[in-house]
Structure formats: C-alpha cells, structure tokens
Design a protein around this motif. Structure first.
Motif, PDB file in Angstrom:
ATOM      1  N   LYS A  51       5.962  -8.152  -6.079  1.00  0.00           N
ATOM      2  CA  LYS A  51       7.154  -7.693  -5.670  1.00  0.00           C
ATOM      3  C   LYS A  51       7.090  -6.162  -6.027  1.00  0.00           C
ATOM      4  CE  LYS A  51      10.826 -10.115  -6.115  1.00  0.00           C
ATOM      5  NZ  LYS A  51      11.987 -10.735  -6.488  1.00  0.00           N
ATOM      6  N   ALA A  52       6.655  -5.649  -6.967  1.00  0.00           N
ATOM      7  CA  ALA A  52       6.538  -4.303  -7.520  1.00  0.00           C
ATOM      8  C   ALA A  52       5.707  -3.520  -6.527  1.00  0.00           C
ATOM      9  CB  ALA A  52       6.277  -4.300  -8.989  1.00  0.00           C
ATOM     10  N   VAL A  53       4.711  -3.973  -6.185  1.00  0.00           N
ATOM     11  CA  VAL A  53       3.683  -3.206  -5.065  1.00  0.00           C
ATOM     12  C   VAL A  53       4.412  -3.224  -3.904  1.00  0.00           C
ATOM     13  CG1 VAL A  53       1.443  -3.374  -4.157  1.00  0.00           C
ATOM     14  CG2 VAL A  53       1.609  -3.999  -6.536  1.00  0.00           C
ATOM     15  N   ARG A  54       5.110  -3.994  -3.434  1.00  0.00           N
ATOM     16  CA  ARG A  54       5.793  -3.970  -2.271  1.00  0.00           C
ATOM     17  C   ARG A  54       6.660  -2.732  -2.189  1.00  0.00           C
ATOM     18  NH1 ARG A  54       8.525  -9.139  -1.406  1.00  0.00           N
ATOM     19  NH2 ARG A  54       6.362 -10.050  -1.027  1.00  0.00           N
ATOM     20  N   CYS A  55       7.322  -2.720  -3.289  1.00  0.00           N
ATOM     21  CA  CYS A  55       8.479  -1.622  -3.274  1.00  0.00           C
ATOM     22  C   CYS A  55       7.736  -0.160  -3.447  1.00  0.00           C
ATOM     23  CB  CYS A  55       9.358  -1.877  -4.688  1.00  0.00           C
ATOM     24  SG  CYS A  55      10.290  -3.203  -4.413  1.00  0.00           S
ATOM     25  N   TYR A  56       6.421  -0.027  -4.158  1.00  0.00           N
ATOM     26  CA  TYR A  56       5.862   1.242  -4.072  1.00  0.00           C
ATOM     27  C   TYR A  56       5.178   1.512  -2.935  1.00  0.00           C
ATOM     28  CZ  TYR A  56       6.194   3.198  -8.970  1.00  0.00           C
ATOM     29  OH  TYR A  56       6.604   3.718  -9.908  1.00  0.00           O
ATOM     30  N   ARG A  57       4.629   0.613  -2.264  1.00  0.00           N
ATOM     31  CA  ARG A  57       3.885   0.854  -1.126  1.00  0.00           C
ATOM     32  C   ARG A  57       4.986   1.213   0.091  1.00  0.00           C
ATOM     33  NH1 ARG A  57      -0.434  -4.413  -1.023  1.00  0.00           N
ATOM     34  NH2 ARG A  57      -2.029  -3.257  -2.065  1.00  0.00           N
ATOM     35  N   ALA A  58       6.171   0.653   0.011  1.00  0.00           N
ATOM     36  CA  ALA A  58       7.025   0.901   0.986  1.00  0.00           C
ATOM     37  C   ALA A  58       7.678   2.430   0.887  1.00  0.00           C
ATOM     38  CB  ALA A  58       8.245  -0.011   0.893  1.00  0.00           C
ATOM     39  N   SER A  59       7.744   2.569  -0.507  1.00  0.00           N
ATOM     40  CA  SER A  59       8.348   4.099  -0.902  1.00  0.00           C
ATOM     41  C   SER A  59       7.238   5.181  -0.414  1.00  0.00           C
ATOM     42  CB  SER A  59       8.644   4.145  -2.271  1.00  0.00           C
ATOM     43  OG  SER A  59       8.908   5.534  -2.743  1.00  0.00           O
ATOM     44  N   HIS A  60       5.805   4.646  -0.743  1.00  0.00           N
ATOM     45  CA  HIS A  60       5.052   5.556  -0.203  1.00  0.00           C
ATOM     46  C   HIS A  60       4.887   5.915   1.336  1.00  0.00           C
ATOM     47  CE1 HIS A  60       0.324   6.263   0.492  1.00  0.00           C
ATOM     48  NE2 HIS A  60       0.908   7.356   0.039  1.00  0.00           N
ATOM     49  N   HIS A  61       5.006   4.649   1.944  1.00  0.00           N
ATOM     50  CA  HIS A  61       5.011   4.721   3.477  1.00  0.00           C
ATOM     51  C   HIS A  61       6.136   5.450   3.943  1.00  0.00           C
ATOM     52  CE1 HIS A  61       4.864   3.333   7.692  1.00  0.00           C
ATOM     53  NE2 HIS A  61       6.317   2.981   7.645  1.00  0.00           N
ATOM     54  N   ALA A  62       7.481   5.591   3.282  1.00  0.00           N
ATOM     55  CA  ALA A  62       8.824   6.209   3.689  1.00  0.00           C
ATOM     56  C   ALA A  62       8.205   7.909   3.518  1.00  0.00           C
ATOM     57  CB  ALA A  62       9.872   5.855   2.530  1.00  0.00           C
ATOM     58  N   ALA A  63       7.859   8.218   2.237  1.00  0.00           N
ATOM     59  CA  ALA A  63       7.520   9.530   2.042  1.00  0.00           C
ATOM     60  C   ALA A  63       6.560  10.056   3.183  1.00  0.00           C
ATOM     61  CB  ALA A  63       6.887   9.681   0.582  1.00  0.00           C
ATOM     62  N   ARG A  64       5.474   9.326   3.404  1.00  0.00           N
ATOM     63  CA  ARG A  64       4.596   9.908   4.620  1.00  0.00           C
ATOM     64  C   ARG A  64       5.446   9.934   5.851  1.00  0.00           C
ATOM     65  NH1 ARG A  64      -0.849   7.024   4.569  1.00  0.00           N
ATOM     66  NH2 ARG A  64      -1.333   8.526   5.847  1.00  0.00           N
ATOM     67  N   GLY A  65       6.250   8.772   6.084  1.00  0.00           N
ATOM     68  CA  GLY A  65       7.004   8.618   7.270  1.00  0.00           C
ATOM     69  C   GLY A  65       8.158  10.119   7.548  1.00  0.00           C
ATOM     70  N   LEU A  66       8.589  10.412   6.366  1.00  0.00           N
ATOM     71  CA  LEU A  66       9.789  11.427   6.603  1.00  0.00           C
ATOM     72  C   LEU A  66       8.828  12.900   6.899  1.00  0.00           C
ATOM     73  CD1 LEU A  66      12.328  12.527   6.151  1.00  0.00           C
ATOM     74  CD2 LEU A  66      11.962  12.702   3.470  1.00  0.00           C
ATOM     75  N   LEU A  67       7.746  12.901   6.235  1.00  0.00           N
ATOM     76  CA  LEU A  67       6.966  14.074   6.383  1.00  0.00           C
ATOM     77  C   LEU A  67       6.564  14.118   8.103  1.00  0.00           C
ATOM     78  CD1 LEU A  67       5.497  16.733   5.512  1.00  0.00           C
ATOM     79  CD2 LEU A  67       3.813  15.443   4.847  1.00  0.00           C
TER      80      LEU A  67
END
Length: 369
Positions: A51-67
């Motif tokens: 569950k922790a990794v799912r949240c971190y990967r989603a946040s990583h994906h969001a940061a890249r998506g915003l850029l």
C-alpha cells in the motif's frame, strides 16, 4: 481540477470567494516533490509495504504528469525540472539508508549519497542524503493562473461567490450561495484547501502554518545543481533556489498558530530561526532577507491526502489534506476524481478515502527523534 474536468468535455463552474491564486497558493514555495511528508518506511509501518509503494508510485506519476501537462500547454510559470535531496538530520545516515533500501525495493528513482559523496557533489555537510530525480519547482501563481486560463478557454465559468450550503437529496446537488442564489449541478467537487465545509467530517486532517524567507539575489552563491532540499524529520525545513538567484528557505511549521494575526505576531521569531537554520545548511547564502511570508495548509496524520466521495452526500466529492505536497497531490486528486466521475475506479480511492481508518499505532517513529 478544472483543467482535468474541462479536458473531459464537462461543463464546469468554479466558485471561489477570493481571487484565484491569492489564498494559500501565493504562500506556496512550489517545491514539486513526489516524496510524501511521511517517508516510505513509515507508511509501510502504518499500513503495509504494497500500500505504501502504491501511494509513492502514484505521487511519482503525478509529479511527472504535472510537468508534462505544463509543457503541453506551454504555461509560462518558470517550471524547472529539479533533483531533490533528502538530508539526514543527525550524525548517522541510518534512517536515510533504511529509506533508500525500501525505495530501491520499490524501484523508485533514488540514489544514496554518503557524507563524502554529498559534500563533494553538493557542498553540503550532512551524514548522508537521498538524491532523487523527477522533482520540479515553479512560480505557483503563474502556474495556477495558467491552468485556470486553459479551463476558461475551454468554456469553464468563474464565479466569485461564497458557497455556504449543500443539498444532495435530489438527483442533482444544489449549492447555496451566501448572496441567496443557488446553483444546481450533477456533481460538486470541494477543493477548498484547509477550510472545508462542515459536511466534510474527516478527523484525519489538521491545519498548520509554515513560514518562508527569500534572500537577496546572489546567483554565484547557490549550491551545485540547485536541487530541492528537505530533511528526514517530521517537522522538516526545506530549500530551493529561484531563477533570479535567490534562496527560498522555509519551515518552522506550527499547528497551534493558524489565525493570520497570530501568524504575523509569530513571524519575527520564525524568521530569525529560519535565518539561523539556513546559515547552518548553506553558509554561502546571502544573509539579507528580501521577503518573508507565511501561510496555512492542511495536513493529515498519515501524510497522505484525502480524496474521494464525501460520506453521506451523494455526488459530492472532496480533495484536501495535501500537506507539503499541495501541487503534486492536487494533480493526483484531479486525475482520480476525473476517473471516478467517468465511471472508473482506482485502488487508491480506498487508500485515500475521507473516512479511512488510520492504524491505531500512530506514535512518532525514530525519524522524529
């Protein structure tokens, strides 16, 4: 949020009681990190590793998506891809090493730097650090206004008003305004920052205030590669540079001082503390402070945002509790709620639900010592 919903072809009305971007946005230091306020190892202790990794990967994906989103729209907001440095706070690199071990296991883009590597590459004297890619910084006001302009060009409408009541008993939601008028909508999304309506009954969030300073311009005295900097502790300090050669340094967070007048009274002492902390971190920074400011934001006990349906209110959704990841989590919220409104789902909506149960064992970990 408006950009995501108008991208889906929806008719969107944005209700804001203030001028857009002049609330907490203008106080943001706009450090776009994908690491959350809780390190991965703490989240794994609170929940589980998956569950922790799912949240971190989603946040990583969001940061890249915003850029990518900013690049696609050509929004002029001084957004710059950055590295991030997560610094040890004491004489031992043990905690950042432990964090590195879990991030490596999760295949997240992070390297461990020991004391010598950190000093040689960045000139910073700490016991160790984690170096990560895919972070960014930006001008938060220009970013907000740029995304708003995109939404308005697609047909969204901006209404300066104060929403005070919500009725979802019928097939549509009626939003009552302070001026006596009302608006009917198929769905309502509450994205009001740390001031949420009473219908949102979450007990997981807590408002807090943070302070920041910006030095005089000194472009020849910045650390190498101008990485974003933050610390491996709960109440961390954080630093970034600006395109015109300043250092922005913030922290001294306080959940007991929320009122603007109280924040103003506390500012002189907070600024003195920030200047001392900056001098200890980077002695070459200008000692002259050009700007000081503070702002309130919303935090959660587990460091994760609150995103999803408002319990007991049909067709009303909410997104808040972003902590130090406001811009990154707002992109994540827009993607998740956009998916939900289109009839889709995501396992993250269970993890980030407004009525989620936090584990009973939420005592401070060793990282807060």
């Amino acid at each position: 949020m408006a950009e995501r919903l108008t991208r889906q072809g929806r008719q969107v009305v944005i209700i804001d009681r203030e001028l857009p971007s002049l609330g907490s946005t203008v106080a943001s230091t706009a450090m776009l990190l994908w690491e959350t306020d809780r390190p991965l190892f703490e989240l794994a202790q609170l929940y589980n590793f998956e569950k922790a990794v799912r949240c971190y990967r989603a946040s990583h994906h969001a940061a890249r998506g915003l850029l990518a989103l900013v690049t696609d729209h050509g929004i002029a907001c001084q957004m710059r891809p950055r590295l991030s440095l997560y610094l040890a706070v004491d004489d031992s690199p043990k905690l950042v090493r432990n964090e590195y071990a879990l991030r490596s296991r999760a295949d997240l883009p992070t390297l461990f730097l020991d004391r010598v590597e950190l000093l040689n590459r960045f000139g910073i004297a700490r016991a160790g650090a984690l170096l990560s890619r895919d972070a960014a910084d930006a001008d938060p006001v220009r970013l907000t206004r740029g995304l708003l302009d995109v939404s308005l060009q697609r047909g969204a409408r901006l209404l300066k008003a104060n929403a005070v009541a919500y009725d979802s008993a019928a097939s549509t939601v009626t939003v009552g305004l302070e001026n006596g008028l009302s608006i009917e909508a198929r769905h309502v999304v509450l994205a009001t920052g740390y001031v949420m309506p009473n219908i949102v009954g979450s007990t997981s969030n807590q408002p807090a205030s943070s302070w920041a300073i910006a030095t005089r311009r000194r472009p020849n005295a910045l650390w190498p590669e101008q990485a974003l900097i933050w610390e491996a502790t709960r109440n961390y300090h954080y630093a970034r540079t600006t395109p015109d050669g300043r250092v922005i340094f913030g922290g001294e967070d306080d959940d007991a001082i929320i009122d603007p007048e109280a924040r103003a009274a506390a500012t002189p002492a907070k600024v003195r503390a920030l200047k001392e902390r900056l001098k200890a971190l980077w002695p070459r920074a200008s000692t002259e402070v050009a700007f000081t400011w503070s702002g309130a934001f919303d935090t959660t006990r587990d460091g994760l945002p609150l995103i999803g349906a408002v319990p007991g209110y049909r067709n009303i959704l909410a997104a808040f509790g972003y902590g130090g990841n406001g811009i990154t989590f707002s992109f994540l919220a827009a993607e998740l709620l956009g998916t939900l409104l289109s009839g889709g789902s995501s396992p993250l909506l269970d993890v980030l639900a407004l009525d989620r149960d936090l584990p009973a064992n939420d005592a401070p970990s060793d990282s807060q010592a």
